[in-house]
Design a protein around this motif. Structure first.
Motif, mmCIF file in Angstrom:
data_model
loop_
_atom_site.group_PDB
_atom_site.id
_atom_site.type_symbol
_atom_site.label_atom_id
_atom_site.label_comp_id
_atom_site.label_asym_id
_atom_site.label_seq_id
_atom_site.Cartn_x
_atom_site.Cartn_y
_atom_site.Cartn_z
ATOM 1 N N ILE A 89 10.223 8.730 5.961
ATOM 2 C CA ILE A 89 9.251 9.677 6.479
ATOM 3 C C ILE A 89 9.628 11.102 6.059
ATOM 4 N N ALA A 90 10.894 11.440 6.193
ATOM 5 C CA ALA A 90 11.362 12.784 5.831
ATOM 6 C C ALA A 90 11.183 13.050 4.339
ATOM 7 N N GLN A 91 11.506 12.071 3.518
ATOM 8 C CA GLN A 91 11.383 12.246 2.077
ATOM 9 C C GLN A 91 9.927 12.475 1.678
ATOM 10 N N THR A 92 9.022 11.687 2.228
ATOM 11 C CA THR A 92 7.602 11.873 1.932
ATOM 12 C C THR A 92 7.142 13.242 2.404
ATOM 13 N N GLY A 93 7.548 13.619 3.612
ATOM 14 C CA GLY A 93 7.179 14.923 4.143
ATOM 15 C C GLY A 93 7.673 16.059 3.272
ATOM 16 N N LEU A 94 8.893 15.945 2.779
ATOM 17 C CA LEU A 94 9.451 16.990 1.922
ATOM 18 C C LEU A 94 8.711 17.098 0.589
ATOM 19 N N PHE A 95 8.351 15.952 -0.006
ATOM 20 C CA PHE A 95 7.558 15.986 -1.239
ATOM 21 C C PHE A 95 6.236 16.691 -0.988
ATOM 22 N N LEU A 96 5.612 16.350 0.115
ATOM 23 C CA LEU A 96 4.319 16.932 0.455
ATOM 24 C C LEU A 96 4.431 18.432 0.698
ATOM 25 N N ILE A 97 5.436 18.838 1.420
ATOM 26 C CA ILE A 97 5.654 20.260 1.676
ATOM 27 C C ILE A 97 5.869 21.018 0.372
ATOM 28 N N GLU A 98 6.673 20.451 -0.505
ATOM 29 C CA GLU A 98 6.964 21.093 -1.793
ATOM 30 C C GLU A 98 5.688 21.305 -2.602
ATOM 31 N N ILE A 99 4.851 20.292 -2.673
ATOM 32 C CA ILE A 99 3.605 20.411 -3.435
ATOM 33 C C ILE A 99 2.684 21.442 -2.796
ATOM 34 N N CYS A 100 2.572 21.398 -1.475
ATOM 35 C CA CYS A 100 1.721 22.371 -0.770
ATOM 36 C C CYS A 100 2.190 23.794 -1.015
ATOM 37 N N GLU A 101 3.491 24.010 -0.958
ATOM 38 C CA GLU A 101 4.028 25.351 -1.203
ATOM 39 C C GLU A 101 3.730 25.802 -2.624
ATOM 40 N N GLU A 102 3.904 24.910 -3.594
ATOM 41 C CA GLU A 102 3.631 25.255 -4.987
ATOM 42 C C GLU A 102 2.176 25.614 -5.218
ATOM 43 N N LYS A 103 1.282 24.956 -4.489
ATOM 44 C CA LYS A 103 -0.148 25.195 -4.656
ATOM 45 C C LYS A 103 -0.650 26.320 -3.779
ATOM 46 N N GLY A 104 0.245 27.010 -3.092
ATOM 47 C CA GLY A 104 -0.156 28.135 -2.265
ATOM 48 C C GLY A 104 -0.790 27.725 -0.948
ATOM 49 N N GLU A 156 1.157 9.437 6.938
ATOM 50 C CA GLU A 156 0.480 8.940 8.138
ATOM 51 C C GLU A 156 0.798 7.454 8.368
ATOM 52 N N MET A 157 0.755 6.673 7.307
ATOM 53 C CA MET A 157 1.054 5.239 7.429
ATOM 54 C C MET A 157 2.509 5.016 7.830
ATOM 55 N N GLN A 158 3.417 5.788 7.247
ATOM 56 C CA GLN A 158 4.831 5.635 7.580
ATOM 57 C C GLN A 158 5.094 5.976 9.040
ATOM 58 N N ARG A 159 4.431 6.982 9.530
ATOM 59 C CA ARG A 159 4.625 7.373 10.935
ATOM 60 C C ARG A 159 4.145 6.292 11.883
ATOM 61 N N LYS A 160 3.100 5.569 11.501
ATOM 62 C CA LYS A 160 2.535 4.525 12.347
ATOM 63 C C LYS A 160 3.290 3.199 12.228
ATOM 64 N N ALA A 161 3.896 2.961 11.074
ATOM 65 C CA ALA A 161 4.551 1.676 10.818
ATOM 66 C C ALA A 161 5.904 1.600 11.522
ATOM 67 N N VAL A 163 0.849 -1.192 0.000
ATOM 68 C CA VAL A 163 0.000 0.000 0.000
ATOM 69 C C VAL A 163 0.883 1.241 0.000
ATOM 70 N N CYS A 164 1.896 1.250 0.850
ATOM 71 C CA CYS A 164 2.808 2.401 0.918
ATOM 72 C C CYS A 164 3.536 2.626 -0.404
ATOM 73 N N GLN A 165 4.021 1.558 -0.998
ATOM 74 C CA GLN A 165 4.737 1.696 -2.270
ATOM 75 C C GLN A 165 3.833 2.254 -3.359
ATOM 76 N N VAL A 166 2.602 1.760 -3.407
ATOM 77 C CA VAL A 166 1.673 2.218 -4.444
ATOM 78 C C VAL A 166 1.223 3.657 -4.180
ATOM 79 N N LEU A 167 1.006 4.022 -2.916
ATOM 80 C CA LEU A 167 0.664 5.415 -2.614
ATOM 81 C C LEU A 167 1.770 6.365 -3.066
ATOM 82 N N ASP A 168 3.016 5.938 -2.898
ATOM 83 C CA ASP A 168 4.139 6.751 -3.352
ATOM 84 C C ASP A 168 4.108 6.911 -4.870
#
Length: 103
Positions: free
Chosen positions: A77-92, A64-69, A35-40
């Motif tokens: 966890i850091a890599q996923t968080g950074l991707f997420l932050i980057e997208i959020c920043e780009e989208k305002g 969320e899944m990575q933090r619990k696993a 599930v984690c691999q496919v979500l990525d």
């Protein structure tokens, strides 16, 4: 597996649809590592297709899944968080990005 074939052939939309089907199957059988691999993959492809909201949703669920696993590394966890932050920043979505920085 079929999603990987389409992705290798640069058929991103087809790959994304296959990954979504794979995700349903892995969830049904509680195969959390898959599930984690496919979500990525879904997050990555969604982002590359300009489907940023879908990418954000995938990465948020993955994070969320990575933090619990117990098997997830801090690097993952850091890599996923950074991707997420980057997208959020780009989208305002600055508030969401700041929240992710501080979590």
């Amino acid at each position: 597996i079929l999603g990987n074939v389409y992705a290798d052939q640069k058929k991103k939309s087809e790959a994304l649809e296959c990954y979504k089907k794979e995700l349903e199957i892995y969830r049904k059988f509680s195969e959390m590592e898959n599930v984690c691999q496919v979500l990525d993959e879904i997050g990555h492809l969604s982002y590359s297709l300009g489907r940023n909201e879908e990418a954000i949703q995938s990465y948020e669920e993955l994070l969320e899944m990575q933090r619990k696993a117990s098997g997830s590394s801090l690097e993952q966890i850091a890599q996923t968080g950074l991707f997420l932050i980057e997208i959020c920043e780009e989208k305002g979505k600055v508030e969401r990005a700041i929240q992710l920085y501080t979590e």
